[in-house]
Enzyme design. Structure first.
Site, short mmCIF file in Angstrom:
data_model
loop_
_atom_site.label_atom_id
_atom_site.label_comp_id
_atom_site.label_asym_id
_atom_site.label_seq_id
_atom_site.Cartn_x
_atom_site.Cartn_y
_atom_site.Cartn_z
N GLU A 196 0.90 -1.17 0.00
CA GLU A 196 0.00 0.00 0.00
C GLU A 196 0.92 1.21 0.00
OE1 GLU A 196 -3.18 -0.53 -0.20
OE2 GLU A 196 -3.10 -2.67 0.26
N CYS A 206 -2.08 9.57 2.13
CA CYS A 206 -1.61 8.96 0.87
C CYS A 206 -2.60 9.14 -0.28
CB CYS A 206 -1.34 7.48 1.09
SG CYS A 206 -2.75 6.65 1.82
N GLU A 249 4.86 13.01 -4.99
CA GLU A 249 4.06 13.09 -3.76
C GLU A 249 4.75 14.04 -2.77
OE1 GLU A 249 3.96 9.50 -1.32
OE2 GLU A 249 1.83 9.85 -0.96
P1 NAD Z 1 8.51 5.02 4.51
O1 NAD Z 1 8.44 4.14 3.34
O2 NAD Z 1 9.69 5.90 4.68
O3 NAD Z 1 8.45 4.15 5.86
C1 NAD Z 1 7.40 3.23 6.09
C2 NAD Z 1 7.89 2.16 7.04
O4 NAD Z 1 8.96 1.45 6.42
C3 NAD Z 1 8.42 2.68 8.37
O5 NAD Z 1 8.00 1.80 9.39
C4 NAD Z 1 9.93 2.57 8.19
O6 NAD Z 1 10.62 2.37 9.41
C5 NAD Z 1 10.03 1.32 7.32
N1 NAD Z 1 11.29 1.22 6.57
C6 NAD Z 1 12.13 2.22 6.17
N2 NAD Z 1 13.20 1.69 5.51
C7 NAD Z 1 13.01 0.36 5.47
C8 NAD Z 1 13.74 -0.73 4.90
N3 NAD Z 1 14.89 -0.54 4.26
N4 NAD Z 1 13.24 -1.96 5.02
C9 NAD Z 1 12.05 -2.18 5.65
N5 NAD Z 1 11.33 -1.21 6.23
C10 NAD Z 1 11.80 0.05 6.14
O7 NAD Z 1 7.16 5.86 4.53
P2 NAD Z 1 6.70 6.97 5.55
O8 NAD Z 1 7.50 8.20 5.28
O9 NAD Z 1 6.66 6.42 6.93
O10 NAD Z 1 5.16 7.19 5.10
C11 NAD Z 1 4.80 7.97 4.03
C12 NAD Z 1 4.49 7.13 2.81
O11 NAD Z 1 3.51 6.14 3.11
C13 NAD Z 1 3.87 7.96 1.71
O12 NAD Z 1 4.42 7.60 0.46
C14 NAD Z 1 2.40 7.58 1.78
O13 NAD Z 1 1.70 7.83 0.59
C15 NAD Z 1 2.48 6.14 2.12
N6 NAD Z 1 1.21 5.65 2.66
C16 NAD Z 1 0.41 4.83 1.90
C17 NAD Z 1 -0.82 4.37 2.39
C18 NAD Z 1 -1.76 3.50 1.56
O14 NAD Z 1 -2.74 3.00 2.10
N7 NAD Z 1 -1.52 3.32 0.28
C19 NAD Z 1 -1.23 4.75 3.67
C20 NAD Z 1 -0.41 5.59 4.40
C21 NAD Z 1 0.81 6.02 3.89
#
Ligand code: NAD
Length: 498
Positions: A268, A302, A401
C-alpha cells in the site's frame, strides 16, 4: 468528551506509560529490550519535546519476534479455535480499546501531531475495523463442497501462520487496524513494525491486547528503525505473508526481500490523487470540502486530492473560494482544542514540503497561496501554512508526492481532457469527481485509472468497500473488505475419485 486538552492535562495512564521508558518491544507477550541496550527518541511534533526513549531492536530480536509469532501459531489455540471463539476474543479486544479510547487518542495525538479529535476518530476506526473483520470471519464457509463429476471434492481454508506488517507514521493506529484485523480474524499471528516516528500507540495496543486475553505471541510489536528492524522483518523467511504500507521506494526494497524468500507481499504505497471539479458544482461547497481534505492530517494522507483539475469556466471563482478558506485555517497545537491543522510529523517532513514549494516555482508553477512556515505561540513544533500552486501538471510539484498541505491547480475544458490529465501520473491510488450531474460524475469516475474513485467527496472508507492502489501506489489491495480477509487464508483442495 473534552477536546480542549493540553500536555498539562494528560491522563494519568498516558503519563505513566510515557514515564516507563525506555519503552520496550513486545515479543511473545513479554517486554523485550534491545540486546545492545540501544534506544532512539520519539518527539511531540507540536512542541519539539521528547516524549520517550524506545528500544532500538536489531535483526536478532526481530527474528525472535517472528519465531514467537510462529510458535504462538503452532502452540496456542489461536489458529485452531472455532471462528466464533476467536471472534469473541477480538470483540473483547475491541471493547478494551473502546474503554481506553481517550488514552489511545492522547498517545496518538502527542506522537503523530494529530489533532486530538481526529486521533479519537482514528482509534474508533481501529475498533470498528476489528469488529468488522471479527464478524465477517464468522460468516465464511471454511469447508466448501465442489460439484465435480466422478469425484467427491471439497476445499478447506486454513490461516497461513505468522504475518509481517510494516507501517508508516501518518495514521499509525488506523492503519494497524486495517492491516492486522483481517489477519487475526482469519487465525494468523502478527509481527508489527511501526514507524520510528510514531511507535507509541502500537506498544500501548500490544499491552491492551495482553490484558484483553489475546494469547501471548499472537500480536508482537518490534520497535526500531527502518533499515535495521524493518529490513530484518522483510527479510525473514519464516513469514507466511508480508504487508507493507509506506513509500514506493521502501516498498520496492521490501518486495525484493520477500521475492527472494517467495513470501507473498501486499504493498500500500503513495499517491498523487486528482480531484476533477466540473463546471456545474456548488463552488463554495466543493472548495470547502477540498480545502478540508488537503488540510486534514496536515495533508499527510496517501490518497489525498493533491491535483485539483478545475473546469476553466469556474476556475477563478473556485480559486478565490479556496484561498479565502485556506487563509483561515487555524494552525495550532494538536491538543489545544482550537487548532484545525496541527504540525507535520517531523522537521525532515517540513523541509521536504518547503523544498517542493521552491522546486515547483523554479519549474514555473504559479504560487497562488504562499504557505510556508507557521508560527504557533509558545510551541517549537513543525508547523506550516497551507499552500496552493498552479500550472502545468508536468511540474515536479504536480508529479511527485509532497505529503503536506499543498494542492496543485490546473484547468480543463472538456471531460476527456480532464480524464487524460487525471490519469497522467505514475500513481493510481484515489481520485474524486465533483459534479451535480451524477451520470457525468459516474462516467468520469469509472475511467480514472486507480484503485478508488469517489463522487462529491474525498477520503471515504466504509467497511466493506475494497481499498487499494495500482501502479506505483501498490499491489494486492482489497483493504477493508472481504477480499483482504480471503488473502489471509490458504485454500486446500481435497479430491476422492468415486
Ligand atoms: P517510509 O516508506 O519511509 O516508511 C514506512 C515504514 O517502512 C516505516 O515503518 C519505516 O521504518 C520502514 N522502513 C524504512 N526503511 C526500510 C527498509 N529498508 N526496510 C524495511 N522497512 C523500512 O514511509 P513513511 O514516510 O513512513 O510514510 C509515508 C508514505 O507512506 C507515503 O508515500 C504515503 O503515501 C504512504 N502511505 C500509503 C498508504 C496507503 O494505504 N496506500 C497509507 C499511508 C501512507
Amino acid at each position: 468528551m473534552s477536546t480542549a486538552l493540553d500536555q498539562q492535562q494528560l491522563l494519568p495512564e498516558v503519563t505513566e506509560f510515557l514515564a516507563g521508558g525506555p519503552l520496550k518491544a513486545r515479543i511473545g507477550g513479554k517486554e523485550v529490550a534491545s540486546s545492545g541496550g540501544a534506544t532512539f527518541e520519539t518527539y511531540d511534533p507540536g512542541s519539539g519535546k521528547k516524549l520517550a526513549d524506545i528500544c532500538d531492536l536489531q535483526a536478532e530480536e526481530v527474528d525472535r519476534a517472528v519465531e514467537a509469532g510462529a510458535q504462538a501459531f503452532r502452540e496456542t489455540n489461536w489458529a485452531k479455535m472455532p471462528a466464533n471463539e476467536r471472534s469473541a476474543l477480538l470483540h473483547r479486544f475491541a471493547e478494551e480499546i473502546q474503554n481506553r479510547i481517550e488514552i489511545f487518542a492522547q498517545i496518538e495525538s502527542l506522537d503523530a501531531g494529530k489533532i486530538y479529535g481526529q486521533a479519537v476518530g482514528d482509534v474508533q476506526n481501529l475498533i470498528d475495523t476489528l469488529r468488522y473483520f471479527a464478524d465477517l470471519a464468522q460468516n465464511v464457509q471454511y469447508r466448501t463442497t465442489l460439484a465435480v463429476q466422478g469425484h467427491e471434492a471439497w476445499q478447506v481454508r486454513h490461516p497461513w501462520g505468522v504475518c509481517g506488517f510494516i507501517f508508516p507514521w501518518n495514521f499509525p493506529l488506523l492503519l494497524i487496524g486495517w492491516g492486522i484485523s483481517p489477519a487475526l480474524a482469519a487465525g494468523n499471528t502478527v509481527v508489527i513494525k511501526p514507524a520510528e516516528d510514531t511507535t507509541l500507540s502500537a506498544l500501548y495496543l500490544a499491552k491492551v491486547a495482553k490484558e484483553a486475553g489475546i494469547p501471548d505471541g499472537v500480536i508482537n510489536v518490534v520497535t526500531g528503525v527502518g533499515p535495521t528492524a524493518g529490513a530484518a522483518l522483510a527479510n525473514n523467511p519464516q513469514l507466511q505473508r508480508m504487508s507493507f504500507t509506506g513509500s514506493p521506494e521502501v516498498g520496492r526494497l521490501v518486495a525484493e526481500s520477500c521475492a527472494r524468500n517467495l513470501v507473498p507481499v501486499k504493498l500500500e504505497l503513495g499517491g498523487k490523487g486528482a480531484a476533477v471539479v466540473c463546471d456545474d458544482v456548488n463552488i463554495a461547497e466543493t472548495a470547502e470540502k477540498l480545502v478540508g481534505a488537503i488540510t486534514f492530517n496536515a495533508g499527510q494522507v496517501c490518497c489525498d486530492a493533491t491535483r485539483w483539475i478545475v473546469h476553466s469556466k469556474i476556475y477563478d471563482q473556485f480559486v478565490d473560494e479556496c484561498v479565502a478558506r485556506m487563509k483561515n485555517v487555524v494552525v495550532g497545537y494538536q491538543l489545544s482544542g482550537q487548532a484545525q491543522m496541527g504540525p507535520v510529523v517531523s522537521e525532515k517532513q517540513r523541509l521536504r514540503i518547503l523544498d517542493y514549494l521552491k522546486r515547483g516555482q523554479a519549474e514555473g508553477a504559479e504560487l497562488v497561496l504562499e504557505g510556508g512556515l507557521a508560527e504557533v505561540a509558545g510551541r517549537e513544533g513543525h508547523y506550516l501554512k497551507p499552500a496552493l500552486l498552479a500550472g502545468s501538471l508536468y511540474n515536479v510539484a504536480a508529479r511527485e508526492e509532497i505529503f503536506g498541505p499543498v494542492a496543485y491547480l490546473s484547468t480543463f475544458d472538456n471531460d476527456d481532457q480532464a480524464i487524460q490529465m487525471a490519469n497522467n501520473t505514475d500513481y493510481g491510488l484515489a481520485n474524486s469527481v465533483w459534479s451535480t450531474d451524477l451520470d457525468r460524475a459516474s462516467r468520469v469516475a469509472e475511467v480514472l485509472c486507480a484503485g478508488n474513485a469517489w463522487i462529491n467527496a474525498h477520503n471515504v472508507f466504509p467497511h466493506g468497500v475494497p481499498y487499494g492502489g495500482v501502479h506505483k501506489s501498490g499491489m494486492g489491495g482489497g483493504v477493508l473488505s472481504a477480499d483482504t480477509l480471503r488473502d489471509y487464508w490458504r485454500t486446500m483442495s481435497v479430491v476422492r475419485p468415486l
